[in-house]
Write an enzyme that holds these catalytic residues in place. Structure first.
Site, PDB file in Angstrom:
ATOM      1  N   HIS A  90       0.581  -1.510   0.552  1.00 50.51           N
ATOM      2  CA  HIS A  90      -0.184   0.082   0.039  1.00 50.51           C
ATOM      3  C   HIS A  90       0.417   1.451  -0.114  1.00 50.51           C
ATOM      4  O   HIS A  90       0.643   2.245  -1.048  1.00 50.51           O
ATOM      5  CB  HIS A  90      -0.468   0.290   0.832  1.00 50.51           C
ATOM      6  CG  HIS A  90      -1.921  -0.494   1.294  1.00 50.51           C
ATOM      7  ND1 HIS A  90      -3.581  -0.082   0.889  1.00 50.51           N
ATOM      8  CD2 HIS A  90      -1.983  -2.102   0.619  1.00 50.51           C
ATOM      9  CE1 HIS A  90      -3.880  -1.493   0.425  1.00 50.51           C
ATOM     10  NE2 HIS A  90      -3.380  -2.404   0.500  1.00 50.51           N
TER      11      HIS A  90
ATOM     12  N   ASP B 227      -5.401   6.576   2.094  1.00 50.09           N
ATOM     13  CA  ASP B 227      -5.623   4.909   1.542  1.00 50.09           C
ATOM     14  C   ASP B 227      -6.521   5.271   1.438  1.00 50.09           C
ATOM     15  O   ASP B 227      -7.154   5.065   2.861  1.00 50.09           O
ATOM     16  CB  ASP B 227      -4.671   4.385   2.028  1.00 50.09           C
ATOM     17  CG  ASP B 227      -5.027   3.076   1.613  1.00 50.09           C
ATOM     18  OD1 ASP B 227      -5.723   2.357   1.640  1.00 50.09           O
ATOM     19  OD2 ASP B 227      -3.411   2.308   1.662  1.00 50.09           O
TER      20      ASP B 227
END
Ligand code: UPG
Length: 458
Positions: free
Chosen positions: A17, A119
């Site tokens: 990520h 995110d």
């Protein structure tokens, strides 16, 4: 004069990520040179993504990197143990820790933050901060669009999923998801929300993300099923598709692609499509259990299949049969990290044994390489299902677990049979299609411009 706009980026500091977010932010910072970007992640993650001094020199001058606390209790150097516990500790303290770092970033920049970019897994935290500060927020969704849709419909799914018999029910009440079953749902969606802070946050994510100023997908609109995209578009204020962020031309901050471990040179010495590449992603949560790694190794040895295996030293030490590396050295190679995209694109690569992480699946597709899938966690069951049943570019291992016998069959099917040839042809067609849609005339390029505009004017 200080830059007018200031974007704070909140990273989820686990697995691939932070890399993908940093890659994206590197591109945005280059495109919007008069906007200030402050990238916030844990010290541990920042140290890997922006290691000093060489990569630090590649960071655009309008991008600054700040450390946030990892949530570990005072007196502990860092959160340790099970990665799920680390994520839970991080999320528990995330709101306070991000706010503290933004205070520092604002002082450095001499500007208040004008937009939060986050995110998607941090949706609940980002929404809380953004609403408190009265700034818009944009969420990046790094996983399959199908999993976002499942989150958005979480309440409906939970109403319909009452007992074990429901596991085989298909999700045909959700546009574009009729091929999926309850049992394919990402685990963070079905976990008991009372178990932990992260379970609660993930359970609420689907309702909260609807309040984002924009949602940015890590996919191509041209590749997603139409009813799914149309339905998601109807739910969000703005839905942008930036293509596979790891596929489109990289910023200086993309994942390391240098061949320090000599993989490409080794592949040069092998015949076309003879080597199977193996990787189970970038984090410990996606690795199959040790006995399965052992079974995979035995199948590679007994079939004498040439292999290139990205396997951490820890797993190598724990899971391989004694003497495996010495016995297979003539046809196999184990490295702690491989330049995956380049490996998949090498003519010697014939198949990919993967955990079906979203990026790995698309990188394999972009290279036209068929897959043998062993989904392990989160969205990987969904991706594995797409690979086998929708795109027809691979097979999942028999019974969902790696056994020596099942792996021998899968290797035979994908590397040497007519079935495997058909998979490779389909993967080749998708590779051509992806190359077309990822180009400058594709929708992803237009949506990138729209995001730069949004950031520069919000
Ligand atoms: O030796 C290696 C191993 C991995 N990679 C790269 O690491 C990334 C791995 O990404 P992915 O396949 O998505 O796996 P994870 O890192 O495990 O990703 C997590 O995040 C993804 C996006 O949300 C989810 O789809 C996965 O299920 C979840 O495990 C890819 O770009 C690979 O090219 C390398 O370059 N070299």
């Amino acid at each position: 004069m200080p830059p007018e706009k200031h974007v704070a980026i909140c990273a989820f500091p686990f697995g691939s990520h932070p890399w993908i977010l940093a890659n994206m932010v590197g591109k945005l910072a280059t495109a919007a040179a008069d906007v200030r970007f402050s990238f916030l992640s844990t010290a541990k993650s920042n140290h890997v993504v922006f290691p000093p001094p060489s990569r630090a020199a590649l960071i655009p001058s309008n991008l600054r990197v700040y450390d946030v606390g990892d949530g570990s209790p005072a007196g502990h150097h860092e959160a340790s143990g099970d990665p799920r516990d680390q994520a839970d500790l991080f999320l528990r303290a995330a709101s306070a820790n991000f706010q503290a770092s933004v205070d520092t970033a604002e002082r450095d920049a001499g500007r208040k933050v004008s937009l939060l970019l986050t995110d998607g897994l941090l949706t609940v935290v980002a929404c809380e901060i953004a609403e408190k500060w009265h700034v818009p927020w944009v969420a990046f969704w790094f996983s399959a669009p199908h999993s976002l849709s499942m989150h958005v419909y979480a309440d409906l799914i939970h109403q319909l999923r009452r007992n074990a018999d429901d596991e085989e029910k298909t999700l045909d009440m959700i546009p574009g998801l009729s091929v999926m079953r309850m049992v394919d749902l990402p685990e963070e969606l079905v976990m008991d929300p009372n178990m932990s802070v992260s379970c609660q946050m993930f359970r609420n994510l689907g309702n909260v993300i609807l309040r984002a100023a924009a949602v940015v997908m890590n996919s191509f609109v041209e590749m997603d099923p139409e009813p799914l995209t149309a339905d998601l578009k109807s739910k969000f204020s703005v839905l942008l598709h930036l293509g596979m962020l790891t596929l489109t031309p990289s910023s200086p901050l993309s994942l390391p692609a240098s061949d320090e471990t000599g993989c490409l040179t080794w592949l040069d010495s092998r015949g076309p499509r003879t080597v199977v590449y193996i990787s189970f992603g970038s984090g410990p949560l996606s690795s199959p259990p040790p006995d399965e790694i052992m079974s995979l190794a035995k199948a590679l040895e007994s079939t004498r299949t040439p292999f290139l295996w990205s396997l951490t030293d820890r797993l190598k030490g724990q899971c391989l049969p004694g003497g495996f590396e010495e016995r297979t050295g003539a046809h196999g190679r184990i490295v702690p990290w491989a330049p995956q995209r380049e490996v998949l694109g090498h003519p010697a690569c014939g198949a990919f044994v993967t955990h079906c992480g979203y990026n790995s699946v698309f990188e394999s597709m972009a290279a036209g390489v068929p897959m043998i899938g062993r989904p392990v966690a989160v969205d990987q069951r969904i991706c594995g299902k797409m690979v086998e049943e929708v795109w027809g570019i691979g097979t999942r291992v028999e019974g969902g677990v790696l056994t020596e016998g099942g792996m021998v069959k899968a290797l035979e099917a994908v590397m040497r049979s007519e079935e495997g040839k058909a998979m490779r042809e389909k993967a080749g067609e998708l590779r051509r299609r992806l190359a077309e849609v990822a180009g400058p005339g594709g929708r992803a390029a237009a949506d990138f411009k729209a995001l730069v505009e949004l950031i520069s004017t919000s």
